[in-house]
Design a protein around this motif. Structure first.
Motif, PDB file in Angstrom:
ATOM      1  N   TRP A  45     -10.695   1.398   2.463  1.00 24.45           N
ATOM      2  CA  TRP A  45     -10.265   0.492   3.525  1.00 24.45           C
ATOM      3  C   TRP A  45      -8.751   0.420   3.560  1.00 24.45           C
ATOM      4  CZ3 TRP A  45     -13.766  -2.185   6.674  1.00 24.45           C
ATOM      5  CH2 TRP A  45     -15.108  -2.040   6.308  1.00 24.45           C
ATOM      6  N   ILE A  46      -8.189   0.527   4.759  1.00 17.93           N
ATOM      7  CA  ILE A  46      -6.770   0.274   4.972  1.00 17.93           C
ATOM      8  C   ILE A  46      -6.668  -1.201   5.343  1.00 17.93           C
ATOM      9  CG2 ILE A  46      -4.706   0.935   6.237  1.00 17.93           C
ATOM     10  CD1 ILE A  46      -6.028   3.105   4.392  1.00 17.93           C
ATOM     11  N   VAL A  47      -5.867  -1.945   4.589  1.00 19.12           N
ATOM     12  CA  VAL A  47      -5.970  -3.402   4.638  1.00 19.12           C
ATOM     13  C   VAL A  47      -4.628  -4.064   4.958  1.00 19.12           C
ATOM     14  CG1 VAL A  47      -7.895  -3.412   3.001  1.00 19.12           C
ATOM     15  CG2 VAL A  47      -5.541  -3.621   2.151  1.00 19.12           C
ATOM     16  N   ASP A  48      -4.737  -5.349   5.259  1.00 21.32           N
ATOM     17  CA  ASP A  48      -3.577  -6.212   5.466  1.00 21.32           C
ATOM     18  C   ASP A  48      -3.023  -6.609   4.098  1.00 21.32           C
ATOM     19  OD1 ASP A  48      -1.746  -8.181   6.067  1.00 21.32           O
ATOM     20  OD2 ASP A  48      -3.194  -9.530   7.033  1.00 21.32           O
ATOM     21  N   PRO A  49      -1.831  -6.177   3.733  1.00 21.88           N
ATOM     22  CA  PRO A  49      -1.293  -6.507   2.409  1.00 21.88           C
ATOM     23  C   PRO A  49      -1.187  -7.999   2.148  1.00 21.88           C
ATOM     24  CG  PRO A  49       0.013  -4.785   3.452  1.00 21.88           C
ATOM     25  CD  PRO A  49      -0.916  -5.310   4.499  1.00 21.88           C
ATOM     26  N   GLU A  50      -0.919  -8.765   3.191  1.00 27.23           N
ATOM     27  CA  GLU A  50      -0.772 -10.211   3.004  1.00 27.23           C
ATOM     28  C   GLU A  50      -2.067 -10.839   2.502  1.00 27.23           C
ATOM     29  OE1 GLU A  50       0.885 -14.115   5.472  1.00 27.23           O
ATOM     30  OE2 GLU A  50       0.896 -12.129   6.398  1.00 27.23           O
ATOM     31  N   GLU A  51      -3.195 -10.337   2.976  1.00 25.37           N
ATOM     32  CA  GLU A  51      -4.492 -10.859   2.547  1.00 25.37           C
ATOM     33  C   GLU A  51      -4.720 -10.640   1.053  1.00 25.37           C
ATOM     34  OE1 GLU A  51      -9.270 -10.193   3.572  1.00 25.37           O
ATOM     35  OE2 GLU A  51      -7.717  -9.207   4.775  1.00 25.37           O
ATOM     36  N   TYR A  52      -4.169  -9.541   0.530  1.00 24.01           N
ATOM     37  CA  TYR A  52      -4.393  -9.180  -0.864  1.00 24.01           C
ATOM     38  C   TYR A  52      -3.232  -9.571  -1.783  1.00 24.01           C
ATOM     39  CZ  TYR A  52      -8.642  -6.714   0.355  1.00 24.01           C
ATOM     40  OH  TYR A  52      -9.918  -6.426   0.779  1.00 24.01           O
ATOM     41  N   ALA A  53      -2.252 -10.299  -1.261  1.00 26.40           N
ATOM     42  CA  ALA A  53      -1.120 -10.723  -2.090  1.00 26.40           C
ATOM     43  C   ALA A  53      -1.559 -11.538  -3.311  1.00 26.40           C
ATOM     44  CB  ALA A  53      -0.113 -11.498  -1.247  1.00 26.40           C
ATOM     45  N   PRO A  54      -2.525 -12.469  -3.178  1.00 23.90           N
ATOM     46  CA  PRO A  54      -2.974 -13.199  -4.375  1.00 23.90           C
ATOM     47  C   PRO A  54      -3.623 -12.287  -5.418  1.00 23.90           C
ATOM     48  CG  PRO A  54      -3.666 -14.340  -2.366  1.00 23.90           C
ATOM     49  CD  PRO A  54      -3.186 -12.981  -1.952  1.00 23.90           C
ATOM     50  N   VAL A  55      -4.234 -11.199  -4.965  1.00 24.40           N
ATOM     51  CA  VAL A  55      -4.851 -10.244  -5.890  1.00 24.40           C
ATOM     52  C   VAL A  55      -3.773  -9.522  -6.693  1.00 24.40           C
ATOM     53  CG1 VAL A  55      -6.270  -8.169  -6.067  1.00 24.40           C
ATOM     54  CG2 VAL A  55      -6.839  -9.930  -4.374  1.00 24.40           C
ATOM     55  N   VAL A  56      -2.720  -9.083  -6.012  1.00 30.06           N
ATOM     56  CA  VAL A  56      -1.603  -8.415  -6.693  1.00 30.06           C
ATOM     57  C   VAL A  56      -0.992  -9.344  -7.731  1.00 30.06           C
ATOM     58  CG1 VAL A  56       0.680  -7.395  -6.385  1.00 30.06           C
ATOM     59  CG2 VAL A  56      -1.131  -6.925  -4.715  1.00 30.06           C
ATOM     60  N   ASP A  57      -0.768 -10.593  -7.345  1.00 27.09           N
ATOM     61  CA  ASP A  57      -0.188 -11.565  -8.279  1.00 27.09           C
ATOM     62  C   ASP A  57      -1.072 -11.731  -9.511  1.00 27.09           C
ATOM     63  OD1 ASP A  57       1.906 -11.968  -6.540  1.00 27.09           O
ATOM     64  OD2 ASP A  57       1.090 -13.814  -5.680  1.00 27.09           O
ATOM     65  N   TYR A  79       5.360  -5.524  -4.558  1.00 29.82           N
ATOM     66  CA  TYR A  79       4.222  -4.631  -4.393  1.00 29.82           C
ATOM     67  C   TYR A  79       3.308  -5.132  -3.276  1.00 29.82           C
ATOM     68  CZ  TYR A  79       5.604  -2.869  -8.994  1.00 29.82           C
ATOM     69  OH  TYR A  79       6.305  -2.332 -10.050  1.00 29.82           O
ATOM     70  N   HIS A  80       2.769  -4.188  -2.506  1.00 36.39           N
ATOM     71  CA  HIS A  80       1.902  -4.507  -1.382  1.00 36.39           C
ATOM     72  C   HIS A  80       0.655  -3.632  -1.447  1.00 36.39           C
ATOM     73  CE1 HIS A  80       5.432  -6.532   0.373  1.00 36.39           C
ATOM     74  NE2 HIS A  80       6.105  -5.459   0.003  1.00 36.39           N
ATOM     75  N   THR A  81      -0.514  -4.236  -1.332  1.00 35.09           N
ATOM     76  CA  THR A  81      -1.756  -3.466  -1.304  1.00 35.09           C
ATOM     77  C   THR A  81      -1.887  -2.777   0.044  1.00 35.09           C
ATOM     78  OG1 THR A  81      -2.826  -5.101  -2.746  1.00 35.09           O
ATOM     79  CG2 THR A  81      -4.259  -3.569  -1.567  1.00 35.09           C
ATOM     80  N   ILE A  82      -2.015  -1.461   0.025  1.00 37.30           N
ATOM     81  CA  ILE A  82      -2.158  -0.740   1.290  1.00 37.30           C
ATOM     82  C   ILE A  82      -3.584  -0.242   1.506  1.00 37.30           C
ATOM     83  CG2 ILE A  82       0.268  -0.086   1.340  1.00 37.30           C
ATOM     84  CD1 ILE A  82      -0.614   2.769   0.539  1.00 37.30           C
ATOM     85  N   ALA A  83      -4.368  -0.114   0.423  1.00 32.75           N
ATOM     86  CA  ALA A  83      -5.737   0.372   0.559  1.00 32.75           C
ATOM     87  C   ALA A  83      -6.574  -0.138  -0.609  1.00 32.75           C
ATOM     88  CB  ALA A  83      -5.779   1.901   0.607  1.00 32.75           C
ATOM     89  N   VAL A  84      -7.875  -0.305  -0.338  1.00 37.80           N
ATOM     90  CA  VAL A  84      -8.821  -0.783  -1.343  1.00 37.80           C
ATOM     91  C   VAL A  84     -10.103   0.023  -1.208  1.00 37.80           C
ATOM     92  CG1 VAL A  84     -10.089  -2.771  -2.256  1.00 37.80           C
ATOM     93  CG2 VAL A  84      -7.875  -3.123  -1.150  1.00 37.80           C
ATOM     94  N   SER A  85     -10.648   0.480  -2.327  1.00 35.45           N
ATOM     95  CA  SER A  85     -11.896   1.236  -2.269  1.00 35.45           C
ATOM     96  C   SER A  85     -13.092   0.290  -2.242  1.00 35.45           C
ATOM     97  CB  SER A  85     -12.023   2.174  -3.474  1.00 35.45           C
ATOM     98  OG  SER A  85     -12.473   1.465  -4.618  1.00 35.45           O
ATOM     99  N   ALA A  86     -14.249   0.857  -1.991  1.00 36.57           N
ATOM    100  CA  ALA A  86     -15.486   0.066  -1.933  1.00 36.57           C
ATOM    101  C   ALA A  86     -15.802  -0.607  -3.259  1.00 36.57           C
ATOM    102  CB  ALA A  86     -16.654   0.961  -1.518  1.00 36.57           C
TER     103      ALA A  86
END
Length: 225
Positions: A57-69, A83-90
């Motif tokens: 999945w190509i994703v919205d980095p802002e949505e995954y910011a808490p995950v990165v933190d 750092y910004h999440t740009i993609a997430v696998s299944a």
């Protein structure tokens, strides 16, 4: 469609895109200068969406910011770059873009592993767009899949049993491996990706894996490239 994305989409069979979410112009402008223009162009043309029937999945980095933190807190990477999440696998593999370090980190949340890298030289030389095209060319279905304890691929069987994922979902093990679970189809469930990924980050010690590229450079095997 450029040559690299065409290879990803058609030759590697990740197309067609589905569950597409159009990216607001405000999100594109907000990330301009933080992410390569090539990625923003893909956002504009193809949206945030799934490929390979939801394998990536190509994703919205802002949505995954808490995950990165959650994943980088207390590690040597915390505060080193933005750092910004740009993609997430299944199965919750995260691909992070660092504003100064490029495609610097991937995280295998299932196994609690952080794989570091450093492409600072390429970013400084303005090669971010090339890196993004290379990222898509390098995606491989077998590598994105997970295998059960008997070494049998899980993704197609998970889709058949649980149905395709929606945006914001992933296949998670319940219970998680860190809680004594096993990597088996019967333990897979559809879960909210952000919630599950944050939970996995909090379960146990995160393993920082060896940066083999950095080691090769230090040994003079890559001539400083």
């Amino acid at each position: 469609m450029d040559q690299e994305f065409n290879y990803f989409y058609n030759d590697e069979g990740f197309g067609p895109a589905f569950k597409k979410q159009d990216v607001p112009k405000s999100s594109i402008e907000k990330n301009r200068g933080k992410l390569p223009d090539q990625l923003l162009q893909y956002w504009n043309e193809y949206g945030w969406c799934g490929y390979g029937n939801g394998l990536i999945w190509i994703v919205d980095p802002e949505e995954y910011a808490p995950v990165v933190d959650a994943w980088l807190e207390g590690t040597p990477f915390e505060g080193r770059d933005n750092y910004h999440t740009i993609a997430v696998s299944a199965f919750g593999e995260l691909f992070l873009w660092g504003e100064t370090t490029g495609l610097a980190i991937s995280i295998s949340s299932l196994w609690g592993m952080i794989f570091p890298g450093d492409e600072s030289a390429g970013v400084a030389e303005g090669k971010g767009d090339l890196m993004i095209r290379g990222f898509f060319v390098g995606l491989d279905k077998d590598m994105l899949d997970e295998s059960d304890d008997a070494e049998r691929p899980l993704f197609d069987r998970a889709v058949k049993k649980l149905g395709v994922l929606n945006a914001g979902q992933m296949y998670g093990l319940v219970p998680a491996l860190a809680l004594g679970g096993s990597c088996d189809l019967k333990h897979l469930e559809k879960v909210d990706a952000v919630t599950h990924l944050i939970m996995l980050a909090q379960l146990g010690e995160r393993q920082i894996m060896q940066d083999v590229v950095a080691d090769a450079k230090a040994a003079g095997l890559l001539d400083g490239r």
